[in-house]
Scaffold this active site. Sequence first.
Site, PDB file in Angstrom:
ATOM      1  N   HIS A 275     -55.364 -54.578  49.665  1.00  0.00           N
ATOM      2  CA  HIS A 275     -56.213 -55.399  48.806  1.00  0.00           C
ATOM      3  C   HIS A 275     -57.070 -55.706  49.991  1.00  0.00           C
ATOM      4  O   HIS A 275     -58.679 -55.690  50.290  1.00  0.00           O
ATOM      5  CB  HIS A 275     -55.807 -56.680  47.516  1.00  0.00           C
ATOM      6  CG  HIS A 275     -55.943 -56.364  45.742  1.00  0.00           C
ATOM      7  ND1 HIS A 275     -54.497 -57.123  45.748  1.00  0.00           N
ATOM      8  CD2 HIS A 275     -56.110 -55.269  45.678  1.00  0.00           C
ATOM      9  CE1 HIS A 275     -54.219 -56.550  44.755  1.00  0.00           C
ATOM     10  NE2 HIS A 275     -55.631 -55.829  43.994  1.00  0.00           N
TER      11      HIS A 275
ATOM     12  N   ARG B 144     -55.404 -44.758  45.517  1.00  0.00           N
ATOM     13  CA  ARG B 144     -54.024 -44.724  46.430  1.00  0.00           C
ATOM     14  C   ARG B 144     -53.694 -43.040  46.151  1.00  0.00           C
ATOM     15  O   ARG B 144     -53.513 -42.772  47.099  1.00  0.00           O
ATOM     16  CB  ARG B 144     -52.827 -46.347  46.296  1.00  0.00           C
ATOM     17  CG  ARG B 144     -53.232 -46.968  46.587  1.00  0.00           C
ATOM     18  CD  ARG B 144     -52.934 -47.981  46.040  1.00  0.00           C
ATOM     19  NE  ARG B 144     -52.918 -48.298  44.399  1.00  0.00           N
ATOM     20  CZ  ARG B 144     -52.482 -49.260  43.541  1.00  0.00           C
ATOM     21  NH1 ARG B 144     -51.798 -50.327  43.508  1.00  0.00           N
ATOM     22  NH2 ARG B 144     -53.436 -48.919  42.471  1.00  0.00           N
TER      23      ARG B 144
HETATM   24  P1  ADP Z   1     -56.666 -53.511  37.794  1.00  0.00           P
HETATM   25  O1  ADP Z   1     -55.843 -54.415  37.020  1.00  0.00           O
HETATM   26  O2  ADP Z   1     -58.601 -54.464  37.983  1.00  0.00           O
HETATM   27  O3  ADP Z   1     -56.003 -52.463  38.824  1.00  0.00           O
HETATM   28  P2  ADP Z   1     -55.862 -54.882  41.048  1.00  0.00           P
HETATM   29  O4  ADP Z   1     -55.784 -56.205  41.227  1.00  0.00           O
HETATM   30  O5  ADP Z   1     -54.318 -54.046  40.849  1.00  0.00           O
HETATM   31  O6  ADP Z   1     -56.245 -55.193  39.519  1.00  0.00           O
HETATM   32  O7  ADP Z   1     -56.446 -53.643  41.886  1.00  0.00           O
HETATM   33  C1  ADP Z   1     -58.236 -54.175  42.603  1.00  0.00           C
HETATM   34  C2  ADP Z   1     -58.269 -52.770  43.176  1.00  0.00           C
HETATM   35  O8  ADP Z   1     -57.811 -53.073  43.912  1.00  0.00           O
HETATM   36  C3  ADP Z   1     -58.121 -51.295  42.567  1.00  0.00           C
HETATM   37  O9  ADP Z   1     -59.480 -50.940  42.994  1.00  0.00           O
HETATM   38  C4  ADP Z   1     -56.858 -50.694  43.085  1.00  0.00           C
HETATM   39  O10 ADP Z   1     -56.865 -49.714  42.938  1.00  0.00           O
HETATM   40  C5  ADP Z   1     -57.102 -51.253  44.601  1.00  0.00           C
HETATM   41  N1  ADP Z   1     -55.769 -51.935  44.984  1.00  0.00           N
HETATM   42  C6  ADP Z   1     -55.174 -52.484  44.625  1.00  0.00           C
HETATM   43  N2  ADP Z   1     -53.560 -51.938  45.717  1.00  0.00           N
HETATM   44  C7  ADP Z   1     -54.096 -51.272  46.828  1.00  0.00           C
HETATM   45  C8  ADP Z   1     -53.185 -51.145  47.856  1.00  0.00           C
HETATM   46  N3  ADP Z   1     -52.823 -51.435  48.332  1.00  0.00           N
HETATM   47  N4  ADP Z   1     -54.262 -49.878  48.940  1.00  0.00           N
HETATM   48  C9  ADP Z   1     -55.463 -49.397  48.575  1.00  0.00           C
HETATM   49  N5  ADP Z   1     -56.506 -50.156  47.112  1.00  0.00           N
HETATM   50  C10 ADP Z   1     -55.568 -50.709  46.638  1.00  0.00           C
END
Ligand code: ADP
Length: 160
Positions: A18, A91
Amino acid sequence: MQKIAVFPGSFDPITCGHESIIRRALPVFDKIIVAVGENAEKKSFFPLEIRMKWLKMVFGDEPGVEIIKYSGLTVDFCVKMNANYILRGLRTSADFEFERTIGLMNKALTPEIETVFLLSAPEYAALSSSVVRDILRNGGNVSKFVPAILAAEMNSSTGL
Ligand code: ADP
């Protein structure tokens, strides 16, 4: 017109993945609103207040980033915040399929809002909040996967 993006998510908890997306998107937008979802149906591992506190610890000194909680439709929140972009990270192809559906539905609901995707940095392509939660649940060390400023606190947290 100011370029304001909403980066919506659960951030349960925030990971290096994130953080990397937000920092890389900063030069693209005037402001990024990290929108922390409050979902009554989906029980989170960490309470909303803790998830918000950790995001604020990482981005507190960053003038281009705001941390705000929200519930309801993401597009409604964007309109309320005057945001014209939704930021998401990709990802895997599974992420893409999932995001494509949501992105198309958001476009149908509110055509003036564009969803912008950044590819994950390769080193974080296998990283997710759920992996971090699994490691914590089993007493492992998450220091490599979360922002350094949070590592000690997260490692000693029980999740509640
Ligand atoms: P949600 O429940 O909406 O998926 P997350 O907190 O899991 O919420 O993710 C929020 C955003 O961050 C999403 O767009 C997700 O794809 C992105 N994200 C999460 N982990 C990664 C990562 N390791 N690399 C790139 N983007 C990520």
